[in-house]
Write a protein that holds these residues in place. Sequence first.
Motif, short mmCIF file in Angstrom:
data_model
loop_
_atom_site.label_atom_id
_atom_site.label_comp_id
_atom_site.label_asym_id
_atom_site.label_seq_id
_atom_site.Cartn_x
_atom_site.Cartn_y
_atom_site.Cartn_z
N VAL A 1 39.30 101.51 -71.44
CA VAL A 1 38.75 102.47 -72.39
C VAL A 1 39.52 103.78 -72.27
CG1 VAL A 1 36.66 103.67 -73.13
CG2 VAL A 1 36.48 101.41 -72.06
N HIS A 2 40.02 104.27 -73.40
CA HIS A 2 40.72 105.56 -73.46
C HIS A 2 39.87 106.51 -74.29
CE1 HIS A 2 44.64 104.03 -71.99
NE2 HIS A 2 44.27 102.91 -72.60
N VAL A 3 39.47 107.62 -73.68
CA VAL A 3 38.72 108.65 -74.39
C VAL A 3 39.61 109.88 -74.44
CG1 VAL A 3 36.59 109.96 -74.53
CG2 VAL A 3 36.57 107.70 -73.45
N MET A 4 39.90 110.34 -75.65
CA MET A 4 40.91 111.39 -75.82
C MET A 4 40.43 112.47 -76.78
SD MET A 4 43.85 108.58 -76.60
CE MET A 4 45.33 109.21 -75.86
N GLN A 5 40.99 113.66 -76.59
CA GLN A 5 40.81 114.69 -77.60
C GLN A 5 41.69 114.32 -78.80
OE1 GLN A 5 41.00 118.76 -76.38
NE2 GLN A 5 39.94 118.34 -74.46
N PRO A 6 41.31 114.71 -80.00
CA PRO A 6 42.04 114.29 -81.20
C PRO A 6 43.55 114.60 -81.18
CG PRO A 6 39.95 115.23 -81.83
CD PRO A 6 40.10 115.46 -80.34
N ALA A 7 43.96 115.76 -80.71
CA ALA A 7 45.39 116.09 -80.70
C ALA A 7 46.17 115.18 -79.76
CB ALA A 7 45.59 117.55 -80.31
N VAL A 8 45.59 114.87 -78.62
CA VAL A 8 46.24 113.98 -77.66
C VAL A 8 46.30 112.57 -78.24
CG1 VAL A 8 46.07 112.97 -75.35
CG2 VAL A 8 45.52 115.38 -75.71
N ARG A 9 45.22 112.16 -78.86
CA ARG A 9 45.17 110.82 -79.47
C ARG A 9 46.21 110.67 -80.57
NH1 ARG A 9 39.70 107.84 -81.59
NH2 ARG A 9 40.69 105.93 -82.34
N VAL B 1 34.73 114.71 -73.77
CA VAL B 1 35.58 113.61 -73.31
C VAL B 1 35.12 113.14 -71.93
CG1 VAL B 1 37.92 113.00 -72.56
CG2 VAL B 1 37.57 114.18 -74.74
N LYS B 2 34.88 114.08 -71.03
CA LYS B 2 34.40 113.73 -69.69
C LYS B 2 33.04 113.04 -69.76
CE LYS B 2 36.62 117.69 -67.46
NZ LYS B 2 36.37 118.91 -66.68
N ALA B 3 32.14 113.56 -70.59
CA ALA B 3 30.80 112.98 -70.72
C ALA B 3 30.86 111.57 -71.30
CB ALA B 3 29.92 113.87 -71.59
N LEU B 4 31.73 111.36 -72.27
CA LEU B 4 31.90 110.02 -72.85
C LEU B 4 32.37 109.02 -71.80
CD1 LEU B 4 33.54 111.10 -76.20
CD2 LEU B 4 31.42 109.78 -76.02
N ALA B 5 33.41 109.38 -71.07
CA ALA B 5 33.95 108.48 -70.05
C ALA B 5 32.92 108.23 -68.95
CB ALA B 5 35.23 109.07 -69.46
N ASN B 6 32.22 109.27 -68.53
CA ASN B 6 31.19 109.13 -67.51
C ASN B 6 30.08 108.20 -67.99
OD1 ASN B 6 29.90 109.94 -64.93
ND2 ASN B 6 28.35 110.72 -66.33
N ASN B 7 29.65 108.34 -69.24
CA ASN B 7 28.59 107.49 -69.76
C ASN B 7 29.03 106.02 -69.80
OD1 ASN B 7 25.85 107.47 -70.75
ND2 ASN B 7 26.70 106.85 -72.73
N VAL C 1 40.84 110.63 -70.73
CA VAL C 1 40.23 109.96 -69.59
C VAL C 1 40.28 108.46 -69.83
CG1 VAL C 1 38.19 109.74 -68.12
CG2 VAL C 1 38.73 111.94 -69.17
N LEU C 2 40.76 107.74 -68.83
CA LEU C 2 40.87 106.30 -68.89
C LEU C 2 39.83 105.69 -67.97
CD1 LEU C 2 44.03 104.18 -68.82
CD2 LEU C 2 42.32 103.78 -67.08
N GLU D 1 40.46 107.68 -64.51
CA GLU D 1 41.58 108.61 -64.34
C GLU D 1 41.53 109.70 -65.40
OE1 GLU D 1 43.72 108.23 -61.83
OE2 GLU D 1 42.83 106.32 -61.22
N GLY D 2 41.90 110.92 -65.04
CA GLY D 2 42.02 112.02 -65.99
C GLY D 2 40.81 112.90 -66.13
#
Length: 117
Positions: A87-95, A48-54, A78-79, A70-71
Amino acid sequence: MELAAIKAAVVDALEDVKAKDIVVLDVGHLTPLWDALIVASGDSNRQVKALANNVAVKMKEQGVPVLSVEGEQYGEWVLVDLGNVVVHVMQPAVRQYYSLEQLWGGQKPTPMPRQGE
């Protein structure tokens, strides 16, 4: 950069790091705050962090200002705020719990079985 190009660049940046279940929602008719909402899933805090960073890095490279991220501390959600695109990048359970797609007028995501399962 035009909205369509920003959305395409964000999706490309997410696909580069193997994001899952990428959904692009046009929400400009629902709120004056932004034009598009992009939601994607990552399997772990690290992904999730890598996706948002990219996304942030690729957008900066293309001259799109990143207003905030954020996050990142926890990596569950992570927003990335790009102004007219969020852009919202989330783990599946949170999503699944927050169901942003359904909240913003899209379809609730349905899990697709992986091949071989």
